[in-house]
Write an enzyme that holds these catalytic residues in place. Structure first.
Site, PDB file in Angstrom:
ATOM      1  N   CYS A  97       0.752  -1.199   0.187  1.00  0.00           N
ATOM      2  CA  CYS A  97      -0.048  -0.132  -0.075  1.00  0.00           C
ATOM      3  C   CYS A  97       0.818   1.335  -0.036  1.00  0.00           C
ATOM      4  O   CYS A  97       0.422   2.289  -0.260  1.00  0.00           O
ATOM      5  CB  CYS A  97      -1.009  -0.057   1.496  1.00  0.00           C
ATOM      6  SG  CYS A  97      -1.694  -1.633   1.523  1.00  0.00           S
ATOM      7  N   HIS A 117      -3.419   7.811   5.593  1.00  0.00           N
ATOM      8  CA  HIS A 117      -3.552   6.605   4.963  1.00  0.00           C
ATOM      9  C   HIS A 117      -4.970   5.923   5.113  1.00  0.00           C
ATOM     10  O   HIS A 117      -5.523   5.767   4.580  1.00  0.00           O
ATOM     11  CB  HIS A 117      -2.514   5.514   5.595  1.00  0.00           C
ATOM     12  CG  HIS A 117      -2.354   4.255   4.894  1.00  0.00           C
ATOM     13  ND1 HIS A 117      -2.189   4.250   3.592  1.00  0.00           N
ATOM     14  CD2 HIS A 117      -2.565   3.030   5.289  1.00  0.00           C
ATOM     15  CE1 HIS A 117      -2.192   2.970   3.181  1.00  0.00           C
ATOM     16  NE2 HIS A 117      -2.366   2.270   4.173  1.00  0.00           N
ATOM     17  N   GLU A 151      -2.207   5.011  13.299  1.00  0.00           N
ATOM     18  CA  GLU A 151      -2.018   6.367  12.690  1.00  0.00           C
ATOM     19  C   GLU A 151      -2.085   7.415  13.501  1.00  0.00           C
ATOM     20  O   GLU A 151      -1.272   8.578  13.491  1.00  0.00           O
ATOM     21  CB  GLU A 151      -2.653   6.488  11.220  1.00  0.00           C
ATOM     22  CG  GLU A 151      -1.905   7.334  10.217  1.00  0.00           C
ATOM     23  CD  GLU A 151      -2.785   7.128   8.959  1.00  0.00           C
ATOM     24  OE1 GLU A 151      -2.243   8.075   8.091  1.00  0.00           O
ATOM     25  OE2 GLU A 151      -3.694   6.556   8.642  1.00  0.00           O
ATOM     26  N   LYS A 153      -9.761   8.196   1.508  1.00  0.00           N
ATOM     27  CA  LYS A 153     -10.226   6.900   1.120  1.00  0.00           C
ATOM     28  C   LYS A 153     -11.718   6.722   1.429  1.00  0.00           C
ATOM     29  O   LYS A 153     -12.357   5.734   1.049  1.00  0.00           O
ATOM     30  CB  LYS A 153      -9.266   5.738   1.832  1.00  0.00           C
ATOM     31  CG  LYS A 153      -7.803   5.822   1.306  1.00  0.00           C
ATOM     32  CD  LYS A 153      -7.048   4.742   1.910  1.00  0.00           C
ATOM     33  CE  LYS A 153      -5.529   4.542   1.258  1.00  0.00           C
ATOM     34  NZ  LYS A 153      -4.882   5.599   1.818  1.00  0.00           N
ATOM     35  N   HIS A 203      -9.575   2.382  -1.227  1.00  0.00           N
ATOM     36  CA  HIS A 203      -8.148   2.032  -0.941  1.00  0.00           C
ATOM     37  C   HIS A 203      -7.597   1.634  -2.291  1.00  0.00           C
ATOM     38  O   HIS A 203      -7.694   0.565  -2.650  1.00  0.00           O
ATOM     39  CB  HIS A 203      -7.865   0.909  -0.073  1.00  0.00           C
ATOM     40  CG  HIS A 203      -6.362   0.998   0.355  1.00  0.00           C
ATOM     41  ND1 HIS A 203      -5.479   1.521  -0.234  1.00  0.00           N
ATOM     42  CD2 HIS A 203      -5.638   0.324   1.442  1.00  0.00           C
ATOM     43  CE1 HIS A 203      -4.134   1.220   0.257  1.00  0.00           C
ATOM     44  NE2 HIS A 203      -4.418   0.599   1.279  1.00  0.00           N
ATOM     45  N   PHE A 237       1.458  -3.091   3.904  1.00  0.00           N
ATOM     46  CA  PHE A 237       1.523  -4.631   4.507  1.00  0.00           C
ATOM     47  C   PHE A 237       3.190  -4.689   4.646  1.00  0.00           C
ATOM     48  O   PHE A 237       3.933  -4.694   3.535  1.00  0.00           O
ATOM     49  CB  PHE A 237       0.786  -5.622   3.548  1.00  0.00           C
ATOM     50  CG  PHE A 237      -0.600  -5.851   4.029  1.00  0.00           C
ATOM     51  CD1 PHE A 237      -1.306  -4.988   4.829  1.00  0.00           C
ATOM     52  CD2 PHE A 237      -1.228  -6.804   3.486  1.00  0.00           C
ATOM     53  CE1 PHE A 237      -2.509  -5.242   5.055  1.00  0.00           C
ATOM     54  CE2 PHE A 237      -2.662  -6.953   3.474  1.00  0.00           C
ATOM     55  CZ  PHE A 237      -3.327  -6.347   4.339  1.00  0.00           C
TER      56      PHE A 237
END
Length: 416
Positions: A165, A306, A317, A338, A343, A402
């Site tokens: 990502c 994110h 976050e 998002k 995403h 990830f």
């Protein structure tokens, strides 16, 4: 010796809420959601039946010959379409593109999942002789950048970054360093992805990463930082920034959107899918980006998060911002776009950098839509539900992938 300054002179985007930059930005300002029922495959046997698709995408509408498109995976078509828009926006000539000092760096986390699904199904049903000889060169992640290089005559470099990502944001960072170093004067920094396939969706659903709670009301599904968030929504698309050395941009009279001032990266060294919950890993990337940009926490006005709408990411976050910015974290605007785009994985970081750049230009803080129930673990100003006006001199945008990949870019209002 003074360090070379890098500016953004062009942008292109194909997203679930707009198939060009202007359409994307208008949708973001209006809080429009691109999540809906899956149409790219029969999702009747899937627990997850929603995604953020790019609707009615036709390659020929984006300067791509249909015959060439037939030899490209969907993610590659998205990247080339966004590249064509960005080049036109930057007014780069054929000579500019073919110069030895022009390159492309593209992020892609998954690659040609549509090709994998289709060709493996054929393999199981009919045997190896029925698998297309184009399958492998279409599905591998580097083929996005390679096809753009071939189509546009870019010879400086054609690199692919695959950090899940974080791929798009890391591609921006690598492109920034390549232009700063003097190896390049112009670089396309892009990202693309098309992971809305049966195998991909069912694989992510099996990890309990995707929400399956909002199949009947898909526009409510992506809800970053909300207490009732339950997983991310898969999106797709492509996005490209034109990064250019300042003197080179001025010499050709280019329009300058903003300055790409800094980049920072880190690795959690913690877990293959989960971020380090205390936020320290991604905070390192944020602090390195600020140092690289020559700014402090007090300079940050806006943070494009994110913000995946998973419990662990949004909590982590929030903790990261408190570590990286201290008390300033409570004073800035934070939003996850998002909530509108879903995403978009490899495309996410570049798409969100474009949004951050336009937020600076238009003095507008985008919203986090679907924010209905505050979570005590997420206690910052997430610009709930409706965007607001306000000056932005410095914006930050982050991507957390990830495997513990963290990337942060700092974008500044341009000043001589």
């Amino acid at each position: 010796m003074d360090r070379r300054r890098i500016v953004i002179t062009g942008m292109g985007a194909v997203t679930p809420v707009g198939k060009n930059v202007n359409a994307l930005w208008e949708s973001i300002k209006q809080g429009k959601c691109g999540v809906g029922p899956i149409t790219l495959f029969d999702a009747s046997t899937s627990s997850v039946k929603i995604a953020a698709e790019v609707k009615d995408f036709k390659p020929e509408d984006h300067g791509i010959d249909p015959k060439d498109a037939g030899r490209m995976a969907r993610f590659t078509q998205f990247l080339l379409a966004a590249s064509n828009e960005a080049i036109a926006d930057a007014k780069l000539t054929e000579d500019d593109l073919r110069a030895d000092t022009t390159g492309i760096v593209a992020g892609c986390g998954l690659g040609g999942m549509d090709v994998i699904d289709e060709t493996f199904t054929q393999y199981i049903a009919r045997g190896k002789r029925r698998v297309s000889p184009l399958a492998m060169p279409e599905l591998i992640p580097n083929e996005g950048a390679a096809n753009v290089s071939i189509a546009l005559g870019i010879t400086g470099c054609a690199w692919t970054i695959a950090t899940a990502c974080a791929s798009g944001t890391d591609a921006i960072g690598v492109a920034l360093d390549a232009v700063r170093s003097g190896r390049l004067d112009v670089c396309l920094a892009g990202g693309s992805e098309s992971g809305i396939t049966e195998y991909s969706i069912k694989s992510f659903a099996g990890m309990h990463a995707l929400t399956d709670k909002f199949n009947d009301c898909p526009e409510k599904a992506s809800r970053p930082f909300d207490k009732d968030r339950s997983g991310f929504v898969m999106g797709e698309g492509g996005a490209v920034l034109i990064l250019e050395e300042l003197g080179h941009a001025k010499a050709r009279g280019a329009h300058i959107y903003a300055e790409l001032a800094g980049y920072g990266a880190s690795a959690d060294a913690y877990h293959i899918t989960s971020p380090k919950p205390d936020g320290e890993g991604c905070a390192k990337a944020f602090m390195r980006a600020m140092k690289d940009a020559g700014v402090t926490a007090e300079d940050i006005d806006y943070y494009n998060a994110h913000g995946t709408s998973t419990h662990l990411n949004d909590m982590t976050e929030t903790a990261m911002l408190k570590i990286a910015l201290g008390e300033r974290a409570y004073k800035i605007k934070v939003s996850s776009t998002k909530s509108m785009t879903g995403h978009c994985v490899g495309a996410a970081g570049v798409c969100e950098a474009i949004i951050s750049t336009l937020a600076i230009r238009d003095s507008f803080f985008p919203a986090t839509i679907n924010y209905e129930t505050p979570d005590p673990e997420c206690d910052l100003d997430y610009v709930p539900n409706k965007g607001v006006e306000g000056n932005i001199d410095v914006a930050a945008s982050a991507s957390l992938g990830f495997g513990g990949h963290n990337g942060v870019v700092i974008i500044k209002k341009f000043a001589e």
